[in-house]
Design an enzyme around this catalytic site. Structure first.
Site, mmCIF file in Angstrom:
data_model
loop_
_atom_site.group_PDB
_atom_site.id
_atom_site.type_symbol
_atom_site.label_atom_id
_atom_site.label_comp_id
_atom_site.label_asym_id
_atom_site.label_seq_id
_atom_site.Cartn_x
_atom_site.Cartn_y
_atom_site.Cartn_z
ATOM 1 N N GLU A 1 0.829 -1.221 0.000
ATOM 2 C CA GLU A 1 0.000 0.000 0.000
ATOM 3 C C GLU A 1 0.856 1.260 0.000
ATOM 4 O O GLU A 1 0.761 2.111 0.895
ATOM 5 C CB GLU A 1 -0.945 0.000 1.206
ATOM 6 C CG GLU A 1 -1.885 -1.176 1.199
ATOM 7 C CD GLU A 1 -3.005 -1.101 2.235
ATOM 8 O OE1 GLU A 1 -4.069 -1.667 2.002
ATOM 9 O OE2 GLU A 1 -2.803 -0.480 3.289
ATOM 10 N N GLU B 1 -5.493 -8.129 -1.448
ATOM 11 C CA GLU B 1 -6.176 -7.993 -0.143
ATOM 12 C C GLU B 1 -7.618 -7.642 -0.401
ATOM 13 O O GLU B 1 -7.915 -6.762 -1.223
ATOM 14 C CB GLU B 1 -5.576 -6.870 0.709
ATOM 15 C CG GLU B 1 -4.288 -7.185 1.377
ATOM 16 C CD GLU B 1 -3.850 -6.092 2.349
ATOM 17 O OE1 GLU B 1 -4.718 -5.458 2.981
ATOM 18 O OE2 GLU B 1 -2.636 -5.888 2.452
HETATM 19 C C1 BGP Z 1 -4.410 -2.986 4.894
HETATM 20 C C2 BGP Z 1 -3.086 -3.542 5.325
HETATM 21 C C3 BGP Z 1 -3.130 -4.832 6.045
HETATM 22 C C4 BGP Z 1 -4.405 -5.148 6.768
HETATM 23 C C5 BGP Z 1 -5.662 -4.611 6.129
HETATM 24 C C6 BGP Z 1 -6.875 -4.630 7.012
HETATM 25 O O1 BGP Z 1 -4.348 -1.602 4.969
HETATM 26 O O2 BGP Z 1 -2.237 -3.733 4.215
HETATM 27 O O3 BGP Z 1 -1.963 -4.952 6.784
HETATM 28 O O4 BGP Z 1 -4.325 -5.121 8.100
HETATM 29 O O5 BGP Z 1 -5.510 -3.306 5.655
HETATM 30 O O6 BGP Z 1 -6.811 -3.571 7.913
HETATM 31 P P1 BGP Z 1 -7.101 -3.728 9.449
HETATM 32 O O7 BGP Z 1 -6.165 -4.760 9.924
HETATM 33 O O8 BGP Z 1 -6.826 -2.401 10.020
HETATM 34 O O9 BGP Z 1 -8.526 -4.121 9.552
#
Ligand code: BGP
Length: 475
Positions: free
Chosen positions: A173, A365
């Site tokens: 990201e 993701e």
């Molecule tokens: C993205 C990241 C991840 C992950 C995901 C979900 O921004 O790349 O590392 O964690 O989001 O976010 P969260 O864990 O805050 O729910």
């Protein structure tokens, strides 16, 4: 409606990040990473060092359980597993002369396990876990020296794992640095004291480092495919007012810029204008410009939600979100954590990226963070997570629509395929997995693993290459 069709060889799997699963924060010669001083994630204050309330110090103990965890993923039929390498396991301080052999051996073992199950690894080189010393001694990516230190790190990874890893992602990201400079760029200067010039200089250093890694990968590993990784947030105008449309375009440009540089190898005109208008003068050398022409092979991204933009000063309310926020969309519902759910946004963003870049895409993701309740069915502990199945089904149907639109998509890795510690809130209770991990926000729990209802559902999706997905009523 015609059934959803995914291409032959489409890669199906899930994704994790080292700091959110491994634990063992001080084992195997690992140094501290920025995550070891972020007990509350990005929403809370940092600590002076590792504190017992930081769930990531143990996380889900993947460091010791990787073999049985990967076996569970294989049981679902995974053909790809996205994980990250903790930079501080390989270079404990980030600027060490020699790598840490014990850290390298750990990822040898993880890769061996993937190979045993015929799972293609997809490796993130840097996922929100920069060695802490680089933040403290260099102000993270604000320093040009990070380019050379990252180069040293990637050369070690490519040499060691090059024969076994084909797909590489340079920075998780990468566009999130504009919104979370410490998490994403290890910039220790407090955000409210950080000038835009320093921030964009740090962005530039990451972009050069990413292109340099791509060049080295292409020189040393002929079969390697290197991707950038973007936090995708489709952005809609709140109203048809053309001012809202232009506001939306501007907001979108802040994200698209990162893909434009990675794919086109040069800074787009709208960013040069942004720099001019704001008096931002960057140190960009001729050598930097040459390096940037080493463009990526594919574009990967995370997708959880969309946002709206508005010029109306009364539309102040911001919707919470995955690092990037915006104005809430009155047509959408939100998750328990306030992230607005928009499956069609995935089709939209796939088309937008494909039309713009004509590079294969990889959805690395996507998923629903939710509270889960462990229940017993026929004496076996499980979670009846219909809500997660619905979320994933609807997003995958829209991904199928994008493929039908002609978009080339290499694969899909569901985020947090096994429950892990949340990045934004550092909670265990924000769960994404097909596998439940018995650990709680207060640190209690046996760390036992249990298959959720979504485990069998996803296994069937993979087995049928998407044919088992339930088409949604309208497009
Ligand atoms: C993205 C990241 C991840 C992950 C995901 C979900 O921004 O790349 O590392 O964690 O989001 O976010 P969260 O864990 O805050 O729910």
């Amino acid at each position: 409606m015609a059934p959803v069709a995914f291409p032959d060889g489409f890669l199906w799997g899930g994704a994790t990040a080292a700091n959110q699963v491994e634990g063992a924060y001080d084992e195997g010669g690992k140094g501290l990473s920025i995550q070891d001083v972020m007990p509350r994630g990005i929403v809370g204050p940092r600590s002076d060092g590792p504190t017992p309330d930081n769930l990531k110090l143990t996380a889900i103990d993947f460091y010791h359980r990787y073999a049985s965890d990967i076996a569970l993923l294989a049981e679902m039929g995974f053909t790809v597993f996205r994980f990250s390498i903790a930079w501080s396991r390989i270079f404990p301080n980030g600027d060490d002369e020699e790598p840490n052999e014990e850290g390298l051996a750990f990822y040898d073992a993880v890769l061996d396990e993937c190979a045993r199950h015929g799972i293609e690894p997809l490796v993130t080189i840097s996922h929100y876990e920069t060695p802490l010393a680089l933040a403290e001694c260099y102000d993270g990516w604000a320093s040009r020296e990070l380019i050379g230190l990252y180069e040293r790190y990637v050369r070690v990874l490519f040499e060691r794992y090059g024969g076994r890893v084909r797909y590489w992602l340079t920075f998780n990201e990468i566009n999130s640095i504009l919104h979370a400079p410490f998490l994403s760029g290890a910039i220790a200067t407090p955000a409210d004291q950080l000038s835009e010039t320093t921030l964009y200089q740090a962005v530039h250093h990451e972009l050069v480092a990413s292109a340099l890694a791509t060049r080295i990968a292409h020189e040393t590993m002929p079969d390697a495919r290197v991707g950038c990784m973007i936090l995708a947030v489709p952005t809609y105008p709140l109203t048809p007012d053309p001012r809202d449309v232009i506001e939306t375009m501007d907001a979108d440009h802040r994200n698209l810029f990162f893909g434009d540089v990675h794919v086109r190898g040069t800074y787009p005109g709208y960013m040069l204008r942004h720099f001019r208008d704001r008096g931002i003068e960057l140190d960009i050398t001729e050598e930097d410009r040459r390096i940037l022409t080493n463009t990526v092979d594919f574009v990967s991204f995370s997708y959880y939600m969309s946002v709206c933009q508005s010029t109306d000063p009364d539309e102040k309310a911001k919707v919470g979100g995955n690092v990037i926020s915006g104005v809430p969309n009155p047509r959408l519902e939100a998750s328990e954590w306030g992230w607005q759910i928009d499956p069609r946004g995935l089709r939209y963003v796939c088309n937008q990226f494909w039309d713009r870049w004509q590079k294969p895409l990889f959805v690395v993701e996507n998923g629903l963070g939710a509270h889960d309740e462990l229940v017993e069915v026929d004496g076996v502990p499980t979670v009846l997570d219909r809500y997660r199945i619905d979320y994933l089904n609807d997003h995958l149907v829209q991904l199928g629509e994008a493929i039908a639109d002609g978009v080339e998509v290499l694969g899909y890795t569901a985020w947090g395929c096994i429950d892990l510690v949340s990045a934004s809130t550092a909670q265990m209770s924000k769960r994404y997995g097909f596998v439940y991990v018995d650990r709680h926000d207060d640190g209690s729990g046996s760390l036992e693993r249990y298959r959720k209802a979504s485990f069998d559902w996803y296994a069937e999706v993979i087995r049928t290459n998407g044919a088992s997905l339930r088409p949604t009523a309208d497009r």
